[in-house]
Design a protein around this motif. Sequence first.
Motif, PDB file in Angstrom:
ATOM      1  N   ASP A 153     -60.610  68.374-102.147  1.00 43.94           N
ATOM      2  CA  ASP A 153     -59.920  69.207-103.134  1.00 43.94           C
ATOM      3  C   ASP A 153     -58.424  69.301-102.868  1.00 43.94           C
ATOM      4  O   ASP A 153     -57.749  70.172-103.393  1.00 43.94           O
ATOM      5  CB  ASP A 153     -60.540  70.607-103.160  1.00 43.94           C
ATOM      6  CG  ASP A 153     -60.451  71.296-101.807  1.00 43.94           C
ATOM      7  OD1 ASP A 153     -59.979  70.669-100.829  1.00 43.94           O
ATOM      8  OD2 ASP A 153     -60.856  72.470-101.716  1.00 43.94           O
ATOM      9  N   SER A 154     -57.903  68.408-102.020  1.00 41.87           N
ATOM     10  CA  SER A 154     -56.462  68.411-101.764  1.00 41.87           C
ATOM     11  C   SER A 154     -56.022  67.000-101.384  1.00 41.87           C
ATOM     12  O   SER A 154     -56.840  66.173-100.978  1.00 41.87           O
ATOM     13  CB  SER A 154     -56.118  69.365-100.616  1.00 41.87           C
ATOM     14  OG  SER A 154     -56.599  68.845 -99.384  1.00 41.87           O
ATOM     15  N   VAL A 155     -54.733  66.750-101.524  1.00 38.47           N
ATOM     16  CA  VAL A 155     -54.188  65.440-101.184  1.00 38.47           C
ATOM     17  C   VAL A 155     -54.457  65.105 -99.721  1.00 38.47           C
ATOM     18  O   VAL A 155     -54.854  63.986 -99.382  1.00 38.47           O
ATOM     19  CB  VAL A 155     -52.674  65.393-101.497  1.00 38.47           C
ATOM     20  CG1 VAL A 155     -52.020  64.174-100.855  1.00 38.47           C
ATOM     21  CG2 VAL A 155     -52.447  65.376-103.008  1.00 38.47           C
ATOM     22  N   ASP A 156     -54.276  66.085 -98.844  1.00 39.09           N
ATOM     23  CA  ASP A 156     -54.466  65.830 -97.420  1.00 39.09           C
ATOM     24  C   ASP A 156     -55.903  65.431 -97.099  1.00 39.09           C
ATOM     25  O   ASP A 156     -56.148  64.519 -96.322  1.00 39.09           O
ATOM     26  CB  ASP A 156     -54.076  67.072 -96.605  1.00 39.09           C
ATOM     27  CG  ASP A 156     -52.560  67.204 -96.507  1.00 39.09           C
ATOM     28  OD1 ASP A 156     -51.862  66.197 -96.741  1.00 39.09           O
ATOM     29  OD2 ASP A 156     -52.080  68.308 -96.196  1.00 39.09           O
ATOM     30  N   LYS A 157     -56.880  66.128 -97.697  1.00 34.23           N
ATOM     31  CA  LYS A 157     -58.274  65.772 -97.435  1.00 34.23           C
ATOM     32  C   LYS A 157     -58.599  64.399 -98.016  1.00 34.23           C
ATOM     33  O   LYS A 157     -59.334  63.616 -97.411  1.00 34.23           O
ATOM     34  CB  LYS A 157     -59.202  66.835 -98.015  1.00 34.23           C
ATOM     35  CG  LYS A 157     -59.176  68.150 -97.248  1.00 34.23           C
ATOM     36  CD  LYS A 157     -60.102  69.159 -97.898  1.00 34.23           C
ATOM     37  CE  LYS A 157     -60.064  70.497 -97.144  1.00 34.23           C
ATOM     38  NZ  LYS A 157     -60.829  71.534 -97.857  1.00 34.23           N
ATOM     39  N   LEU A 158     -58.058  64.101 -99.175  1.00 35.77           N
ATOM     40  CA  LEU A 158     -58.324  62.793 -99.787  1.00 35.77           C
ATOM     41  C   LEU A 158     -57.787  61.664 -98.919  1.00 35.77           C
ATOM     42  O   LEU A 158     -58.386  60.593 -98.825  1.00 35.77           O
ATOM     43  CB  LEU A 158     -57.699  62.735-101.182  1.00 35.77           C
ATOM     44  CG  LEU A 158     -58.456  63.536-102.248  1.00 35.77           C
ATOM     45  CD1 LEU A 158     -57.549  63.912-103.400  1.00 35.77           C
ATOM     46  CD2 LEU A 158     -59.663  62.737-102.746  1.00 35.77           C
ATOM     47  N   LYS A 159     -56.652  61.928 -98.243  1.00 42.67           N
ATOM     48  CA  LYS A 159     -56.046  60.886 -97.422  1.00 42.67           C
ATOM     49  C   LYS A 159     -56.813  60.639 -96.129  1.00 42.67           C
ATOM     50  O   LYS A 159     -56.497  59.715 -95.382  1.00 42.67           O
ATOM     51  CB  LYS A 159     -54.584  61.247 -97.125  1.00 42.67           C
ATOM     52  CG  LYS A 159     -53.686  61.024 -98.348  1.00 42.67           C
ATOM     53  CD  LYS A 159     -52.313  61.626 -98.194  1.00 42.67           C
ATOM     54  CE  LYS A 159     -51.433  60.833 -97.261  1.00 42.67           C
ATOM     55  NZ  LYS A 159     -50.041  61.356 -97.256  1.00 42.67           N
TER      56      LYS A 159
END
Length: 274
Positions: free
Chosen positions: A202-208
Motif C-alpha cells: 500500500d505504499s511505494v516503499d513496500k512495493l519497491k
Amino acid sequence: MKVNVNDAIFIDNFDIDMRKIMNSGQCFRIKEYQPNYYSIISGNKYVEAFQYPNETSIYLRCDIDNWRGYWQNYFDCSDESTSIEDIYKLAVEYGDGYIKRCAEKSKGMRILRQDKFETLISFIISQRNNIPKITSTIRRLSEAYSTPLTDKITEKTYYPFPSAEEILKGKETLKSVGLGYRIEYIVDACEQVLSKGIDYFDSVDKLKEIYGVGDKVANCYMLFGMHDLQAFPIDVHIERIITREYGGRFSLNDTIKPYAGVIQQYMFYSEKNI
DNA sequence: GCCCAGGAATGTA
DNA sequence: TACATTCATGGG
C-alpha cells in the motif's frame, strides 16, 4: 442516471471518453473491436461498451448487479470522493497554460480503479517496453495461464488475468510468453503477493521490496491500482515534458497537487496523442 | 543488422 | 548522490 436499454446500462451523468481511456496507457486490455464498440477485460471480469462519437455517455452491456458490484468502481463512478469532473475544472482553472491545454485535450479521461494484481504485473511488464508489445504480452500471458470464462450477456469467451498461483504453477514455461528478463521480476512479485497478500503493498516503499519494482512502476501501481491521485509516475515521456516545457524543474501548486496523478495522465495522453 | 521501447539493478566514484 | 552499463524481446 442509469437506464436499462435491453441488456445494457446507459451511463450518462459522468464525463467519460472510452477511446481516450483506451489510448491513455493506464490499461492494456481495452480493445475497440469495431468502431465505437469496446471490449474490456479487467481481472476476471469482462464487459462490452458502446459510445457514440463526441458523446460523454456510454452504454455498458452488464446488469445492474455487475455495475454496482464491479464496473461502477472500475470506472470510478461511485461518488464518494472528489469527482474527476471537479478535478478537471481545477486543472483548467488553476493549472498553467500547458496543463490547461493538456486537460482540455484529455476531457473525458478517467483514472480507472483497476485490479491490483493485474496492475502490478502489467506495469512490471511495461518497463523498457512499448505499449503494443505490452498489450500482446499481457494477452499471451493470460491465454497461457488462466482458465477462459464466458460472459453471460455477450456470450463471448475471454481469458481473465491469471492469478499469482496460476503463474507460479507454470513458471517453467514463462519463457514462451516473451517476458524477457522480466521473468524473475514477475516470479518474485507472485511469490511476495502470495506470502504477504496484495493488500500489504500500500505504499511505494513496500512495493519497491519487490525485485524489479522501482519508483516508476510503484507510482503506477499507487495511481492505477490504489487510486492514490497524488502519485506521479515519471517515465521517459513525462521526463521529456518536464525538460521541454519546464526547463527541468516541475512542481504543482497546492490546489492541484493532491491530484498530480490526474495531471500526469493529462500530460501523458496529450504527449502521445498529437 | 540496428534502434528503440511507460525502468530497474548493479557497479563505480 | 550521480552517472554508466546491462538486462531479453519484438517490431520498425
